[in-house]
Scaffold this active site. Structure first.
Site, PDB file in Angstrom:
ATOM      1  N   GLY A  58      30.534   1.264  -9.627  1.00  0.00           N
ATOM      2  CA  GLY A  58      30.145   2.600 -10.062  1.00  0.00           C
ATOM      3  C   GLY A  58      31.069   3.697  -9.571  1.00  0.00           C
ATOM      4  N   CYS A  60      30.822   5.592  -6.865  1.00  0.00           N
ATOM      5  CA  CYS A  60      31.103   5.552  -5.419  1.00  0.00           C
ATOM      6  C   CYS A  60      32.355   4.731  -5.128  1.00  0.00           C
ATOM      7  CB  CYS A  60      29.907   4.970  -4.687  1.00  0.00           C
ATOM      8  SG  CYS A  60      30.251   4.532  -2.987  1.00  0.00           S
ATOM      9  N   LYS A  69      37.687   8.435   0.665  1.00  0.00           N
ATOM     10  CA  LYS A  69      37.842   8.123   2.098  1.00  0.00           C
ATOM     11  C   LYS A  69      39.243   7.606   2.391  1.00  0.00           C
ATOM     12  CE  LYS A  69      34.863   9.983   2.091  1.00  0.00           C
ATOM     13  NZ  LYS A  69      33.820  10.182   1.145  1.00  0.00           N
ATOM     14  N   GLY A 198      32.173  24.940  -3.205  1.00  0.00           N
ATOM     15  CA  GLY A 198      32.395  24.666  -1.779  1.00  0.00           C
ATOM     16  C   GLY A 198      31.354  23.702  -1.247  1.00  0.00           C
ATOM     17  N   GLY A 199      30.994  22.698  -2.053  1.00  0.00           N
ATOM     18  CA  GLY A 199      30.082  21.639  -1.601  1.00  0.00           C
ATOM     19  C   GLY A 199      30.904  20.519  -0.960  1.00  0.00           C
ATOM     20  N   ALA A 285      34.200  21.226  -8.786  1.00  0.00           N
ATOM     21  CA  ALA A 285      33.238  20.330  -8.112  1.00  0.00           C
ATOM     22  C   ALA A 285      31.968  21.125  -7.876  1.00  0.00           C
ATOM     23  CB  ALA A 285      33.830  19.821  -6.797  1.00  0.00           C
ATOM     24  N   GLY A 287      28.814  20.175  -8.704  1.00  0.00           N
ATOM     25  CA  GLY A 287      27.611  19.358  -8.726  1.00  0.00           C
ATOM     26  C   GLY A 287      27.708  18.236  -9.738  1.00  0.00           C
ATOM     27  N   HIS A 459      31.008   5.131  28.612  1.00  0.00           N
ATOM     28  CA  HIS A 459      31.774   6.333  28.969  1.00  0.00           C
ATOM     29  C   HIS A 459      33.252   5.968  29.080  1.00  0.00           C
ATOM     30  CE1 HIS A 459      32.781  10.125  30.906  1.00  0.00           C
ATOM     31  NE2 HIS A 459      33.487   9.434  31.796  1.00  0.00           N
TER      32      HIS A 459
HETATM   33  P1  NAD Z   1      27.177  20.084  -4.576  1.00  0.00           P
HETATM   34  O1  NAD Z   1      25.977  20.460  -5.362  1.00  0.00           O
HETATM   35  O2  NAD Z   1      27.009  19.469  -3.261  1.00  0.00           O
HETATM   36  O3  NAD Z   1      28.122  21.346  -4.386  1.00  0.00           O
HETATM   37  C1  NAD Z   1      28.539  22.138  -5.476  1.00  0.00           C
HETATM   38  C2  NAD Z   1      28.808  23.531  -4.971  1.00  0.00           C
HETATM   39  O4  NAD Z   1      29.310  24.303  -6.045  1.00  0.00           O
HETATM   40  C3  NAD Z   1      27.554  24.220  -4.466  1.00  0.00           C
HETATM   41  O5  NAD Z   1      27.834  24.704  -3.178  1.00  0.00           O
HETATM   42  C4  NAD Z   1      27.335  25.332  -5.485  1.00  0.00           C
HETATM   43  O6  NAD Z   1      26.761  26.491  -4.904  1.00  0.00           O
HETATM   44  C5  NAD Z   1      28.737  25.584  -5.987  1.00  0.00           C
HETATM   45  N1  NAD Z   1      28.824  26.156  -7.328  1.00  0.00           N
HETATM   46  C6  NAD Z   1      28.066  25.836  -8.402  1.00  0.00           C
HETATM   47  N2  NAD Z   1      28.474  26.546  -9.479  1.00  0.00           N
HETATM   48  C7  NAD Z   1      29.521  27.315  -9.072  1.00  0.00           C
HETATM   49  C8  NAD Z   1      30.383  28.247  -9.719  1.00  0.00           C
HETATM   50  N3  NAD Z   1      30.252  28.537 -11.011  1.00  0.00           N
HETATM   51  N4  NAD Z   1      31.355  28.849  -8.988  1.00  0.00           N
HETATM   52  C9  NAD Z   1      31.492  28.560  -7.680  1.00  0.00           C
HETATM   53  N5  NAD Z   1      30.713  27.683  -7.019  1.00  0.00           N
HETATM   54  C10 NAD Z   1      29.741  27.056  -7.700  1.00  0.00           C
HETATM   55  O7  NAD Z   1      28.032  19.173  -5.550  1.00  0.00           O
HETATM   56  P2  NAD Z   1      29.347  18.329  -5.303  1.00  0.00           P
HETATM   57  O8  NAD Z   1      30.076  18.759  -4.100  1.00  0.00           O
HETATM   58  O9  NAD Z   1      30.028  18.386  -6.636  1.00  0.00           O
HETATM   59  O10 NAD Z   1      28.762  16.903  -5.030  1.00  0.00           O
HETATM   60  C11 NAD Z   1      27.922  16.271  -5.993  1.00  0.00           C
HETATM   61  C12 NAD Z   1      27.014  15.267  -5.350  1.00  0.00           C
HETATM   62  O11 NAD Z   1      27.741  14.184  -4.819  1.00  0.00           O
HETATM   63  C13 NAD Z   1      26.199  15.867  -4.235  1.00  0.00           C
HETATM   64  O12 NAD Z   1      24.871  15.399  -4.348  1.00  0.00           O
HETATM   65  C14 NAD Z   1      26.848  15.312  -3.007  1.00  0.00           C
HETATM   66  O13 NAD Z   1      25.917  15.172  -1.945  1.00  0.00           O
HETATM   67  C15 NAD Z   1      27.368  13.977  -3.470  1.00  0.00           C
HETATM   68  N6  NAD Z   1      28.535  13.622  -2.678  1.00  0.00           N
HETATM   69  C16 NAD Z   1      28.373  13.163  -1.428  1.00  0.00           C
HETATM   70  C17 NAD Z   1      29.466  12.867  -0.657  1.00  0.00           C
HETATM   71  C18 NAD Z   1      29.298  12.345   0.715  1.00  0.00           C
HETATM   72  O14 NAD Z   1      28.228  11.900   1.057  1.00  0.00           O
HETATM   73  N7  NAD Z   1      30.317  12.403   1.553  1.00  0.00           N
HETATM   74  C19 NAD Z   1      30.731  13.055  -1.132  1.00  0.00           C
HETATM   75  C20 NAD Z   1      30.860  13.543  -2.393  1.00  0.00           C
HETATM   76  C21 NAD Z   1      29.751  13.823  -3.155  1.00  0.00           C
END
Ligand code: NAD
Length: 485
Positions: A58, A60, A69, A198-199, A285, A287, A459
């Site tokens: 998939g 991931c 990673k 900035g997610g 990115a 969502g 430690h």
């Molecule tokens: P996210 O929802 O985590 O972050 C998206 C960000 O984009 C949010 O902070 C949101 O406020 C912002 N945003 C939305 N529309 C916007 C706009 N028009 N302009 C500017 N900012 C905007 O989504 P993601 O980072 O795309 O990740 C998707 C999913 O994949 C999430 O559920 C995440 O937890 C998962 N993921 C997890 C990992 C991990 O565990 N390390 C890694 C990658 C992704």
């Protein structure tokens, strides 16, 4: 129902064969789907696993967690070398062989997808490649170049995942536009990169491209990066990237973007929005959206909401008792480890076991530099919901191991309920994602501060900061001056 084992367990359906039967159909071979399929096969069910892509694993494994990673590890090496230039070790200027780096990343992915193929074969899980859509309560059509193949199933698990949101304000037909899948292909190192969102995905990819030499800007709609994570955990990351990235725009929205010969021209909106600017590449990115509306679930009678999510009970059952759903398609958090856990439960229930989703917490990790990890209750949630808690925080500036790893800005935080049991944890610093495992186990086991403080940690390690944070809460810490209670 014909329960004879299938002749050739992991091949696409031969053109001549148009129907198969199984006890359990699994739709989607991501971490949720393949885990469910393998567990069900181990419990004696005859399983068909349907996957649209030629490899298992998939998003991931193929275009998500794993390749990112690999690239983040490369970024870590670059950062470590930079850091040690200040401590007497210099290796000269970075010489980047992009195709070789891409081959390293792809090699890791193929090793893992090859392993999954082998595991499916060993378990006699039959893999059908094609796009699956339901055609009835007990039938799924698998569409591929070979034609349409019908699978008759007794029970099914929907594990069809999610995909990146691609807002139509962006000129997606232009090759300089990227979603996370495109960015992981590492087509080039752009001079100026805008990351929209900035997610976690946005910041992890920003980290990679920054280390490789791009001038990175991040634009985030909300007032903070990684909305939802506690502010104290974000601070060390913010401090680091503020000094490195070209710009970080918070409370700012992208309203339009246009492809021009010079680059992608982007318009912003917000109190502190910058003027229109041009970027060599733009990574979006913002969502992911669930794939519930793409599988013709209504033909099976399965309810899907308008966003594409499928509601399930604690056993993973949808409104149709013999059809289960797991992973991103059933709701947040969209994380591989949540999907795999749900996959096992659904498989066990399908095999007649009394299993339920009973986990207390699902950990989250941002593999940024520094890493940020949390589990259970956050301070944000505790404050919003009026939940009483106490906390113990251990600053990594007092951790010998952290100092040797450039982690002095990190810290370990434990949250406790009034009885002293661990109800949440947050860690920021190198290897936070590894360390959160101990906190998560403590939370699952109902451990209290004394349990953690009296556990002998090796430690010098980073994991001893969990014991120290518990000692801070207990008032018994000696490695720093105990805060007044
Ligand atoms: P996210 O929802 O985590 O972050 C998206 C960000 O984009 C949010 O902070 C949101 O406020 C912002 N945003 C939305 N529309 C916007 C706009 N028009 N302009 C500017 N900012 C905007 O989504 P993601 O980072 O795309 O990740 C998707 C999913 O994949 C999430 O559920 C995440 O937890 C998962 N993921 C997890 C990992 C991990 O565990 N390390 C890694 C990658 C992704």
């Amino acid at each position: 129902m014909n329960r004879a084992p299938q002749a050739n367990p992991s091949s696409p359906p031969p053109g001549s064969e148009t129907e198969s039967r199984c006890q359990l159909l699994v739709l989607g071979a991501g971490p949720g789907g393949y885990t469910a399929a393998f567990r069900a096969a181990d419990l004696g069910l005859e399983v068909i696993l349907v996957e649209r892509f030629p490899t298992l694993g998939g998003v991931c494994l193929n275009v998500g967690c794993i390749p990112s990673k690999a690239l983040l590890q490369a970024a870590q090496v670059i950062d470590d070398v930079d850091q040690f230039a200040r401590h007497g070790l210099s290796f000269g200027k970075l010489a980047l062989d992009l195709p070789k780096l891409v081959a390293y990343k792809d090699g890791i992915v193929s090793k893992l997808t090859g392993g999954l193929k082998q595991l499916a074969k060993q378990r006699k899980v039959r893999v059908l490649q094609g796009v699956g859509t339901f055609s009835g309560a007990h039938t799924l059509s698998v569409h591929s170049e070979a034609g349409t193949h019908t699978v008759h199933f007794e029970q099914a698990i929907i594990a069809a995942g999610s995909q990146p949101v691609r807002p139509d304000i962006f000129p997606w037909e232009d090759r300089r536009m990227m979603d996370s899948t495109d960015a992981l292909r590492l087509p080039e190192v752009p001079g100026r990169l805008l990351v929209v969102g900035g997610g976690i995905i946005g910041l992890e990819m920003a980290c990679v491209y920054d280390a490789l030499g791009s001038r990175v800007s991040v634009v985030e709609l909300q007032p903070e990066l990684i909305p939802g994570a506690d502010r104290d955990l974000l601070k060390p990351l913010e401090r680091r990237i503020k000094g490195r990235y070209e710009n970080i725009y918070l409370k700012t929205r992208v309203t339009a973007a246009k492809a021009t010969p010079e680059g992608i021209e982007v318009h912003f909106e917000g109190d502190k929005a910058p003027a229109t600017a041009c970027f060599d590449r733009v990574l979006v990115a913002v969502g992911r959206s669930p794939n519930g509306l793409r599988i013709n679930a209504e033909a099976a009678g399965v309810k899907v909401d308008e966003r594409g999510f499928i509601a399930v009970d604690r056993q993973g059952r949808t409104n149709v008792a013999h059809i289960f759903a797991i992973g991103d398609i059933v709701g947040q958090p969209m994380l591989a480890h949540k999907a795999a856990h749900e996959g096992k439960i659904a498989a066990e229930v399908a095999a007649g076991h009394k299993a339920f989703f009973d986990a207390r917490a699902i950990p989250s990790v941002a593999y940024t530099h520094p890493e940020i990890a949390w589990t259970g209750l956050t301070e944000n949630q505790a404050k919003e919901q009026g939940i009483a808690y106490t906390k113990g925080v251990f600053p990594w500036a007092a951790s010998a191991r952290a100092l040797t790893q450039g982690g002095e800005s990190g810290h370990t935080k434990l949250l406790f309920d009034p009885q002293g049991r661990v109800i949440g944890a947050g860690i920021v610093g190198p290897h936070a994602g590894e360390l959160i495992g101990e906190a998560n186990l403590a939370l699952e086991m109902g451990a209290d501060a004394q349990d953690l403080g009296l556990t002998i940690h090796p430690h010098p390690t980073l994991c001893e900061t969990l014991g120290f944070a518990a000692e801070v809460a207990e008032g018994t810490v000696t490695d720093i001056l105990a805060p007044k209670r």
